[in-house]
Design a protein around this motif. Structure first.
Motif, PDB file in Angstrom:
ATOM      1  N   ASP A   5      50.906  23.140  49.256  1.00 45.52           N
ATOM      2  CA  ASP A   5      50.608  23.435  47.849  1.00 45.52           C
ATOM      3  C   ASP A   5      50.190  24.902  47.739  1.00 45.52           C
ATOM      4  O   ASP A   5      49.580  25.461  48.659  1.00 45.52           O
ATOM      5  N   ALA A   6      50.563  25.509  46.608  1.00 44.65           N
ATOM      6  CA  ALA A   6      50.146  26.893  46.355  1.00 44.65           C
ATOM      7  C   ALA A   6      49.962  27.039  44.854  1.00 44.65           C
ATOM      8  O   ALA A   6      50.870  26.709  44.083  1.00 44.65           O
ATOM      9  N   SER A   7      48.789  27.482  44.434  1.00 41.70           N
ATOM     10  CA  SER A   7      48.551  27.562  42.990  1.00 41.70           C
ATOM     11  C   SER A   7      47.805  28.833  42.615  1.00 41.70           C
ATOM     12  O   SER A   7      47.204  29.510  43.462  1.00 41.70           O
ATOM     13  N   VAL A   8      47.877  29.145  41.320  1.00 48.73           N
ATOM     14  CA  VAL A   8      47.209  30.327  40.770  1.00 48.73           C
ATOM     15  C   VAL A   8      46.061  29.855  39.896  1.00 48.73           C
ATOM     16  O   VAL A   8      46.258  29.001  39.022  1.00 48.73           O
ATOM     17  N   LEU A   9      44.879  30.399  40.104  1.00 51.97           N
ATOM     18  CA  LEU A   9      43.704  30.019  39.323  1.00 51.97           C
ATOM     19  C   LEU A   9      43.251  31.247  38.536  1.00 51.97           C
ATOM     20  O   LEU A   9      42.969  32.291  39.137  1.00 51.97           O
ATOM     21  N   VAL A  10      43.209  31.129  37.226  1.00 55.77           N
ATOM     22  CA  VAL A  10      42.830  32.260  36.379  1.00 55.77           C
ATOM     23  C   VAL A  10      41.488  31.941  35.724  1.00 55.77           C
ATOM     24  O   VAL A  10      41.312  30.851  35.184  1.00 55.77           O
ATOM     25  N   CYS A  11      40.547  32.873  35.789  1.00 52.54           N
ATOM     26  CA  CYS A  11      39.251  32.621  35.159  1.00 52.54           C
ATOM     27  C   CYS A  11      38.661  33.938  34.651  1.00 52.54           C
ATOM     28  O   CYS A  11      39.176  35.019  34.951  1.00 52.54           O
ATOM     29  N   GLY A  12      37.576  33.816  33.870  1.00 54.00           N
ATOM     30  CA  GLY A  12      36.969  35.011  33.277  1.00 54.00           C
ATOM     31  C   GLY A  12      35.452  35.010  33.339  1.00 54.00           C
ATOM     32  O   GLY A  12      34.789  35.120  32.305  1.00 54.00           O
ATOM     33  N   PRO A  13      34.855  34.905  34.531  1.00 46.96           N
ATOM     34  CA  PRO A  13      33.383  34.935  34.633  1.00 46.96           C
ATOM     35  C   PRO A  13      32.845  36.363  34.461  1.00 46.96           C
ATOM     36  O   PRO A  13      32.581  37.048  35.433  1.00 46.96           O
ATOM     37  N   GLN A 333      33.350  52.390  51.682  1.00 42.89           N
ATOM     38  CA  GLN A 333      33.910  51.341  50.828  1.00 42.89           C
ATOM     39  C   GLN A 333      33.242  51.405  49.458  1.00 42.89           C
ATOM     40  O   GLN A 333      32.014  51.408  49.370  1.00 42.89           O
ATOM     41  N   GLU A 334      34.056  51.478  48.405  1.00 38.42           N
ATOM     42  CA  GLU A 334      33.490  51.395  47.053  1.00 38.42           C
ATOM     43  C   GLU A 334      33.000  49.964  46.808  1.00 38.42           C
ATOM     44  O   GLU A 334      33.700  49.003  47.112  1.00 38.42           O
ATOM     45  N   TYR A 335      31.796  49.846  46.264  1.00 41.32           N
ATOM     46  CA  TYR A 335      31.256  48.508  45.955  1.00 41.32           C
ATOM     47  C   TYR A 335      30.316  48.651  44.779  1.00 41.32           C
ATOM     48  O   TYR A 335      29.228  49.226  44.902  1.00 41.32           O
ATOM     49  N   SER A 336      30.745  48.129  43.609  1.00 38.55           N
ATOM     50  CA  SER A 336      29.907  48.320  42.424  1.00 38.55           C
ATOM     51  C   SER A 336      29.301  47.012  41.940  1.00 38.55           C
ATOM     52  O   SER A 336      28.715  46.963  40.871  1.00 38.55           O
ATOM     53  N   GLY A 337      29.413  45.948  42.733  1.00 40.09           N
ATOM     54  CA  GLY A 337      28.818  44.672  42.330  1.00 40.09           C
ATOM     55  C   GLY A 337      29.678  43.967  41.285  1.00 40.09           C
ATOM     56  O   GLY A 337      30.757  44.438  40.918  1.00 40.09           O
ATOM     57  N   ALA A 343      29.104  35.188  40.219  1.00 39.65           N
ATOM     58  CA  ALA A 343      28.440  34.510  41.345  1.00 39.65           C
ATOM     59  C   ALA A 343      28.463  32.991  41.189  1.00 39.65           C
ATOM     60  O   ALA A 343      28.290  32.259  42.161  1.00 39.65           O
ATOM     61  N   GLU A 344      28.687  32.511  39.939  1.00 37.06           N
ATOM     62  CA  GLU A 344      28.805  31.058  39.749  1.00 37.06           C
ATOM     63  C   GLU A 344      30.130  30.544  40.300  1.00 37.06           C
ATOM     64  O   GLU A 344      30.246  29.398  40.702  1.00 37.06           O
ATOM     65  N   THR A 368      34.187  31.071  49.357  1.00 40.14           N
ATOM     66  CA  THR A 368      34.483  29.759  48.772  1.00 40.14           C
ATOM     67  C   THR A 368      34.443  29.878  47.256  1.00 40.14           C
ATOM     68  O   THR A 368      33.829  30.793  46.704  1.00 40.14           O
ATOM     69  N   LEU A 369      35.127  28.925  46.604  1.00 41.48           N
ATOM     70  CA  LEU A 369      35.267  28.935  45.145  1.00 41.48           C
ATOM     71  C   LEU A 369      34.627  27.700  44.564  1.00 41.48           C
ATOM     72  O   LEU A 369      34.749  26.621  45.142  1.00 41.48           O
ATOM     73  N   ASP A 370      33.985  27.840  43.416  1.00 41.47           N
ATOM     74  CA  ASP A 370      33.502  26.674  42.681  1.00 41.47           C
ATOM     75  C   ASP A 370      34.430  26.481  41.479  1.00 41.47           C
ATOM     76  O   ASP A 370      34.296  27.163  40.472  1.00 41.47           O
TER      77      ASP A 370
END
Ligand code: GCO
Ligand code: MG
Length: 397
Positions: A5-13, A333-337, A343-344, A368-370
């Motif tokens: 299986d291969a899927s795309v998950l789109v979200c906007g947190p 490495q650029e890291y701006s948080g 984080a949810e 990991t993903l919630d």
């Protein structure tokens, strides 16, 4: 082992992210970052319509061969949408391979070349007091290298400085005036050096807005302030533009966050026109492609400075941290948080202390993903802003 299986998950947190999840018949799952800021659904469609169906039944261990098939086999090469899609699959396959091996990804890339990955953070202010506060806030968070961006007198809306209200679903239009910028910026760096001393590594991003002549002038005027790098001073697609800047200044140059393949760097690297490559692991074909880029760059003493703003998801950031720990020619490495809501959804595994990132020691990327939390943060159409000169002319990014 087979991909089932291969899927795309789109979200906007807090902002939009596109994630690829690849599952195998042995229950091992891999994650990849397919986020392309402001053009998210084009990559999602490229993947779900054209790429992911071709992976089903294939061997997830064949990372190089899958990469070549997606790059050479499509006929249509390069471009941010294609290369972001390939990167997402590549990351997911590396995640699977490292989980199968029971090792954190960096171990498969040659093992650690250092103990931790140095980052830089972003400071910005409309004026000097606001900018100084912002630098102090980054230092309080632990950052030991800081990108300095400043408001420009006479300009109301400058990228990454003042947040401007936009018509929902439409891009914000910002202001630009090159002459005002060139007059103002050297004084900003003088003031920052006077306030924070000679040792703090300082960086600056021009966002591709100058001609070679203007860039050379800026580079010369910033030399006394000992920048770690000057980023994207000219429009990135014109590789020969940096020749003039190089002839006039020894300021370290960084470029490449909008590049997609090694061919975008060919002149820049072989003529030693840059000091740092800025491509993210995402948008550039993944760990497979960026590792090769960095090995090529290493022959010319050019180091990494991979793109890492909040529009690289924590999945892409995790991959960058593994790579940064492993390669010899790491620079910074650029890291701006991330927005708090991210984080949810994403549990990135890596840690950030004293301005440095350390990868997770868990097998794979360590992310990991919630998915339940993901459902609470739907995608909303959003755009990058763009600029107009004071007479209304559309200007370079
Ligand atoms: C950087 C970049 C960002 C970009 C953004 C576009 O150096 O971090 O220039 O500021 O504007 O990533 O999607
Ligand atoms: Mg940049």
């Amino acid at each position: 082992m087979k991909i089932v299986d291969a899927s795309v998950l789109v979200c906007g947190p807090g902002r939009n992210y596109v994630t690829v999840r690849i599952e195998t018949d042995e229950g091992v799952t891999g994650l990849g970052d397919a986020t392309l800021n402001g053009r998210e659904l084009s990559v999602a469609a490229y993947l779900s319509e054209h790429v992911l169906p071709t992976l089903i039944g294939g061997d997830p261990q064949r990372i190089e061969d899958t990469w070549q098939q997606l790059y050479r086999g499509a006929y249509w090469r390069r471009g941010p949408v294609t290369m972001a899609a390939i990167a997402a699959v590549d990351l997911a396959l590396w995640d699977i391979k490292a989980k199968v091996a029971g090792l954190p990804l960096y171990q498969l890339l040659g093992g650690a070349s250092r103990d931790r990955v140095r980052t830089y953070g972003h400071a910005a202010g409309r004026d000097l007091p606001e900018l100084f506060d912002s630098v102090r806030a980054r230092q309080a968070e632990g950052y030991q290298a800081i990108r300095i961006q400043s408001g420009i007198p006479g300009l109301q809306r400058v990228y990454s400085i003042a947040q401007t209200e936009n018509t929902p679903g439409m891009p914000v239009v910002e202001d630009w005036d090159t002459a005002a910028y060139l007059r103002h910026i050297p004084g900003v760096f003088e003031a920052v050096r006077n306030e924070f001393g000679p040792e703090l590594p300082l960086l600056h991003d021009v966002h591709h807005r100058l001609t070679p002549q203007q860039s050379a002038r800026l580079a010369k005027s910033l030399e006394p302030y000992d920048l770690f790098w000057l980023e994207d001073c000219t429009p990135a697609e014109d590789q020969s533009a940096l020749r003039l800047v190089r002839q006039h200044s020894t300021i370290p140059l960084a470029i490449g966050e909008v590049f997609n393949t090694v061919f975008d760097y060919q002149t820049l690297i072989t003529e030693r026109l840059i000091d740092f490559v800025r491509s993210p692991v995402t948008h550039f074909g993944g760990v497979t492609a960026v590792k090769k880029l960095l090995d090529f760059a290493a022959l010319y003493q050019i180091r990494s400075g991979l793109h890492g703003p909040a529009d690289i998801s924590p999945v892409g950031m995790a991959a960058a941290v593994h790579l940064g720990l492993a390669v010899h020619n790491f620079g910074i490495q650029e890291y701006s948080g991330y927005p708090a809501q991210a984080a949810e959804v994403f549990h990135p595994g890596y840690t950030f202390t004293d301005g440095h990132l350390r990868p997770s020691e868990a097998p794979g990327l360590g992310v990991t993903l919630d998915e339940q939390a993901m459902a609470a943060h739907p995608y909303r159409r959003d755009y990058l802003p763009y600029n107009r000169l004071l007479d209304g002319t559309l200007h370079d990014w």
